[in-house]
Scaffold this active site. Structure first.
Site, short mmCIF file in Angstrom:
data_model
loop_
_atom_site.label_atom_id
_atom_site.label_comp_id
_atom_site.label_asym_id
_atom_site.label_seq_id
_atom_site.Cartn_x
_atom_site.Cartn_y
_atom_site.Cartn_z
N HIS A 229 30.71 -20.82 58.12
CA HIS A 229 29.83 -22.06 58.22
C HIS A 229 29.60 -22.42 59.79
O HIS A 229 30.38 -23.14 60.37
CB HIS A 229 30.69 -23.06 57.52
CG HIS A 229 29.65 -24.47 57.23
ND1 HIS A 229 30.11 -25.56 57.22
CD2 HIS A 229 28.27 -24.26 56.74
CE1 HIS A 229 29.15 -26.48 57.08
NE2 HIS A 229 27.96 -25.69 56.75
N CYS B 292 32.38 -25.57 52.14
CA CYS B 292 33.16 -25.08 53.41
C CYS B 292 34.43 -25.52 53.25
O CYS B 292 34.72 -26.80 53.01
CB CYS B 292 32.46 -25.43 54.70
SG CYS B 292 33.31 -25.35 56.24
N CYS C 176 34.92 -28.34 56.62
CA CYS C 176 34.38 -29.77 56.62
C CYS C 176 33.92 -30.14 55.24
O CYS C 176 33.54 -31.46 55.00
CB CYS C 176 33.01 -29.63 57.46
SG CYS C 176 31.68 -28.73 56.97
N HIS D 195 35.60 -22.54 34.45
CA HIS D 195 36.23 -21.90 35.74
C HIS D 195 35.09 -21.94 36.85
O HIS D 195 35.37 -21.32 37.72
CB HIS D 195 36.03 -20.28 35.29
CG HIS D 195 37.44 -20.22 34.27
ND1 HIS D 195 37.42 -18.86 33.30
CD2 HIS D 195 38.40 -20.79 33.80
CE1 HIS D 195 38.23 -19.20 32.48
NE2 HIS D 195 39.24 -20.05 32.82
N ASP E 292 28.39 -17.70 35.92
CA ASP E 292 27.05 -17.36 36.56
C ASP E 292 25.83 -18.26 36.43
O ASP E 292 24.76 -17.91 36.78
CB ASP E 292 26.63 -15.94 35.64
CG ASP E 292 26.86 -15.96 34.00
OD1 ASP E 292 26.32 -17.12 33.75
OD2 ASP E 292 27.54 -15.08 33.63
N ARG F 58 37.29 -6.82 31.77
CA ARG F 58 38.50 -5.92 31.32
C ARG F 58 38.04 -4.60 30.41
O ARG F 58 38.67 -3.83 30.15
CB ARG F 58 39.45 -6.45 30.81
CG ARG F 58 40.35 -7.47 31.75
CD ARG F 58 41.51 -8.12 30.93
NE ARG F 58 42.21 -8.66 32.09
CZ ARG F 58 41.98 -10.10 32.50
NH1 ARG F 58 40.83 -10.87 31.91
NH2 ARG F 58 42.68 -10.81 33.49
N THR G 267 33.74 -13.60 23.44
CA THR G 267 35.09 -13.72 24.02
C THR G 267 36.32 -13.09 23.20
O THR G 267 36.31 -13.37 21.83
CB THR G 267 35.31 -15.06 24.49
OG1 THR G 267 36.72 -15.18 24.91
CG2 THR G 267 35.26 -15.98 23.41
N CYS H 125 29.69 -26.02 61.32
CA CYS H 125 31.06 -26.84 61.81
C CYS H 125 31.78 -25.87 62.55
O CYS H 125 33.17 -26.06 62.65
CB CYS H 125 31.72 -27.18 60.40
SG CYS H 125 32.60 -26.13 59.38
#
EC number: 2.3.1.286
Length: 232
Positions: free
Chosen positions: A142, A124, A127, A116, A101, A32, A184, A145
């Site tokens: 994917h 996937c 599957c 987070h 990251d 932000r 933060t 599958c």
């Protein structure tokens, strides 16, 4: 209360609560600020929402692939010093991070709670198979599958936090002698509520360029976090 360096030396159980500002010096934009990911975008929260992934997976994928991944980013002095404190001094150090990251792990921190999730774990949705991030960056389909949609294991808007992340963060905070908030604004719930569970007598420091206002006694270091951590 002493300086941050003195408190790090005298404390046995340390928790670092880190946000996007920790990774900005590694070339990863925050969200932000003036030059952040959301700047100039209409409804950026939607692009990172469960609704967008479900209803417009191609739109979601293009945004995440083109704007969220920085595979060449390297840990900076903040990540490295946090890992060094654990290795060098034998402290019980836990990093609870909002960042997705993976840089804390790359720096060598062993106890990292990714509040987070992480962009570098993918699966996937059809599957359930684990998929390498490198494969996801090539395609979100994917093939193994029959074309299930791959997603990164990050918490999107409209989704709840993983129970193991909440429990891991709370356990670390309730045991900590010292809590250090870094990079933060500490305004996003429930991350900003973690300090409500600190034990009596624990010290709290904050290192951030923006002044934080918290509803309890703490020591504010309003400075560039890289400079501060290089001196520790």
């Amino acid at each position: 209360m002493g300086t941050l360096k003195e408190m790090l030396s005298s404390s046995e159980r340390i928790v670092f609560l880190t946000g996007a500002g920790v990774s900005v010096p590694s070339g990863i934009p925050d969200y932000r600020s003036k030059n952040g990911l959301y700047t100039g975008r209409k409804n950026p929260e939607y692009l990172l929402s469960a609704t967008c992934l479900r209803e417009e997976p191609d739109v979601f994928y293009a945004f995440v692939r083109d704007n969220m991944y920085y595979p060449d980013a390297k840990p900076n002095a903040i990540h490295e010093k946090m890992a060094e404190i654990e290795r060098r001094d034998g402290k019980q150090v836990t990093v609870v991070t909002q960042n997705i990251d993976g840089l804390h792990g790359l720096a060598g921190s062993r106890n990292v709670v990714e509040f987070h999730g992480s962009l570098y774990r993918c699966h996937c949705q059809k599957c359930g198979a684990t998929v390498r991030a490198e494969q996801y960056l090539e395609s979100d389909k994917h093939a193994e599958c029959g074309g299930g949609i791959i997603r990164p294991d990050v918490v999107l808007y409209e989704e709840g936090l993983p129970e193991d992340a909440i429990n891991g963060a709370l356990h670390a905070v309730t045991q900590a002698d010292l809590i250090v908030i870094v990079g933060t604004s500490f305004k996003v719930s429930p991350f900003c509520n973690l300090t409500d569970y600190r034990k009596k007598g624990s010290a709290v420091f904050a290192v951030n360029q923006e002044l934080l206002r918290l509803p309890f006694p703490f020591t504010m270091i309003q400075d560039d976090a890289v400079s501060v951590f290089k001196e520790l």
